[in-house]
Design a protein around this motif. Structure first.
Motif, short mmCIF file in Angstrom:
data_model
loop_
_atom_site.label_atom_id
_atom_site.label_comp_id
_atom_site.label_asym_id
_atom_site.label_seq_id
_atom_site.Cartn_x
_atom_site.Cartn_y
_atom_site.Cartn_z
N VAL A 77 68.32 121.62 80.69
CA VAL A 77 68.22 122.55 79.57
C VAL A 77 69.59 123.15 79.27
O VAL A 77 70.33 123.50 80.19
CB VAL A 77 67.23 123.70 79.86
N VAL A 78 69.91 123.26 77.98
CA VAL A 78 71.10 124.00 77.56
C VAL A 78 70.65 125.19 76.72
O VAL A 78 69.64 125.12 76.01
CB VAL A 78 72.09 123.11 76.77
N TYR A 79 71.41 126.28 76.80
CA TYR A 79 71.09 127.51 76.09
C TYR A 79 72.27 127.88 75.19
O TYR A 79 73.17 128.62 75.60
CB TYR A 79 70.81 128.64 77.08
N PRO A 80 72.30 127.37 73.96
CA PRO A 80 73.46 127.62 73.09
C PRO A 80 73.73 129.11 72.86
O PRO A 80 74.89 129.53 72.85
CB PRO A 80 73.07 126.92 71.78
N ILE A 81 72.66 129.90 72.68
CA ILE A 81 72.82 131.35 72.51
C ILE A 81 72.31 132.03 73.77
O ILE A 81 71.14 131.89 74.13
CB ILE A 81 72.04 131.86 71.27
N MET A 92 72.96 115.41 80.22
CA MET A 92 73.79 116.60 80.09
C MET A 92 75.26 116.24 80.25
O MET A 92 75.65 115.67 81.27
CB MET A 92 73.39 117.65 81.13
N HIS A 93 76.04 116.54 79.23
CA HIS A 93 77.47 116.31 79.27
C HIS A 93 78.18 117.63 79.57
O HIS A 93 77.65 118.71 79.27
CB HIS A 93 77.96 115.74 77.94
N THR A 94 79.34 117.55 80.15
CA THR A 94 80.09 118.76 80.51
C THR A 94 81.49 118.72 79.92
O THR A 94 82.03 117.65 79.62
CB THR A 94 80.19 118.92 82.04
N ASP A 95 82.07 119.91 79.76
CA ASP A 95 83.47 120.02 79.35
C ASP A 95 84.13 121.09 80.21
O ASP A 95 83.63 121.42 81.29
CB ASP A 95 83.57 120.34 77.85
N GLU A 96 85.24 121.64 79.73
CA GLU A 96 85.99 122.61 80.54
C GLU A 96 85.20 123.88 80.83
O GLU A 96 85.51 124.61 81.77
CB GLU A 96 87.30 122.98 79.83
N PHE A 97 84.18 124.16 80.02
CA PHE A 97 83.43 125.40 80.17
C PHE A 97 82.05 125.21 80.81
O PHE A 97 81.29 126.16 80.93
CB PHE A 97 83.26 126.08 78.81
N GLY A 98 81.71 123.98 81.18
CA GLY A 98 80.40 123.72 81.78
C GLY A 98 79.60 122.76 80.93
O GLY A 98 80.17 121.94 80.18
N PRO A 99 78.27 122.82 80.99
CA PRO A 99 77.44 121.95 80.15
C PRO A 99 77.75 122.15 78.67
O PRO A 99 77.87 123.28 78.20
CB PRO A 99 76.01 122.39 80.48
N THR A 100 77.89 121.06 77.94
CA THR A 100 78.20 121.14 76.52
C THR A 100 77.14 121.93 75.76
O THR A 100 75.94 121.72 75.97
CB THR A 100 78.33 119.73 75.93
N LEU A 148 67.33 130.56 60.36
CA LEU A 148 68.75 130.84 60.26
C LEU A 148 69.54 129.63 60.71
O LEU A 148 69.23 129.02 61.74
CB LEU A 148 69.12 132.05 61.13
N THR A 149 70.57 129.26 59.97
CA THR A 149 71.45 128.16 60.34
C THR A 149 72.79 128.72 60.80
O THR A 149 73.40 129.54 60.10
CB THR A 149 71.67 127.21 59.15
N VAL A 150 73.19 128.29 62.00
CA VAL A 150 74.44 128.78 62.57
C VAL A 150 75.34 127.58 62.85
O VAL A 150 74.95 126.66 63.59
CB VAL A 150 74.20 129.56 63.89
N SER A 151 76.52 127.56 62.29
CA SER A 151 77.46 126.47 62.52
C SER A 151 77.93 126.48 63.97
O SER A 151 78.21 127.54 64.54
CB SER A 151 78.66 126.59 61.58
N LEU A 152 78.03 125.29 64.56
CA LEU A 152 78.52 125.19 65.93
C LEU A 152 80.02 125.45 66.01
O LEU A 152 80.55 125.70 67.10
CB LEU A 152 78.21 123.81 66.51
N LYS A 153 80.70 125.39 64.86
CA LYS A 153 82.14 125.62 64.84
C LYS A 153 82.47 126.64 63.76
O LYS A 153 82.92 126.30 62.65
CB LYS A 153 82.89 124.31 64.58
N PRO A 154 82.23 127.92 64.07
CA PRO A 154 82.58 128.96 63.08
C PRO A 154 84.08 128.98 62.83
O PRO A 154 84.89 128.59 63.69
CB PRO A 154 82.11 130.25 63.75
N SER A 155 84.46 129.43 61.65
CA SER A 155 85.87 129.45 61.28
C SER A 155 86.67 130.35 62.21
O SER A 155 86.28 131.49 62.50
CB SER A 155 86.01 129.94 59.84
N LEU A 156 87.79 129.84 62.69
CA LEU A 156 88.66 130.62 63.56
C LEU A 156 89.42 131.69 62.78
O LEU A 156 90.13 132.52 63.37
CB LEU A 156 89.64 129.71 64.28
#
Length: 240
Positions: A77-81, A92-100, A148-156
């Motif tokens: 399981v992943v918990y985006p929020i 499950m894939h991982t990156d520098e911060f843990g599970p993607t 509600l739609t939330v972009s996975l890559k909000p503007s920096l």
């Protein structure tokens, strides 16, 4: 096969047991090569008992050769929020911060930036999160609320916000005003949705007491319904 199974077990017992009249067993009078034939003269109960003993020994031996079952992963399981419902995944894939995608967004109080979680806001357990078909945004739903739609890559370029997570101060990027209003309306408190900064901009020192050491590895038994595990495992006795 019957003689091979029975003779080694029952014949020594017959040789050592006295006959009904107290004398030595008549099997001793048989020539050695014919001892297995003499086993055929044993009572039917003794023959069945010998077969039972051999079969039990055989079963125990075979069971001991099989590898004992260890831990097996039964759910990912992943918990985006953070503190909202998770998304079950098959891999499950991982990156520098843990599970993607895991805990890449969080809610923070608008005034203080303090982390908001189910510990003080249990209503967050009703917020459902899913990926859209393109895998580029989150679809967030809750009872009585529009999707509600939330972009996975909000503007920096969005404003930054300093948040407090336990004893740590972490900077994140704010999501849309629409998202802030949606969560605030559902939770009846003023909150903001904050996204984790990308690699190279996000820093949070790891507490040494939570660093995994091979010499001190342990598994905690937790009721999974009251926690947010990324991986659920079951042991040989169905322990979670």
């Amino acid at each position: 096969l019957f003689l091979v199974l029975v003779t080694p077990v029952e014949l020594p017992l017959a040789l050592l047991s006295p006959a009904s009249n107290g004398s030595r067993s008549p099997i001793l009078s048989f020539p050695q090569p014919l001892c297995f034939i003499a086993a055929m003269a044993l009572p039917e109960e003794a023959m069945l008992g010998a077969i039972g003993v051999v079969l039990v020994v055989l079963v125990v031996y075979l069971l001991s050769t099989f590898r004992k079952p260890g831990l097996r992963v039964t759910k990912l399981v992943v918990y985006p929020i953070k503190s909202c419902r998770g998304i079950s995944v098959s891999t499950m894939h991982t990156d520098e911060f843990g599970p993607t995608l895991d805990r890449r967004f969080m809610l923070a109080r608008t005034d203080s930036g303090l982390m908001v979680s189910q510990r003080e806001t249990p209503k967050m357990a009703l917020i459902d999160v899913a990926l859209d078909q393109a895998g580029q945004a989150l679809r967030v739903n809750a009872p009585g609320q529009p999707e509600l739609t939330v972009s996975l890559k909000p503007s920096l370029d969005n404003p930054r916000k300093t948040c407090t997570i336990w004893d740590d101060k972490v900077e994140g990027v704010l999501c849309s005003d629409e998202a802030h209003a949606w969560f605030s309306a559902f939770l009846n408190k003023s909150v903001q949705l904050v996204a984790m900064l990308p690699k190279g901009q996000h820093t949070r020192k790891v507490d040494p007491q939570y660093v995994l050491r091979r010499s001190s590895f342990c598994i905690m038994k937790l009721p999974c319904s009251n926690s947010c595990p990324a991986a659920v495992c079951h042991g040989p006795h169905n322990q979670q």
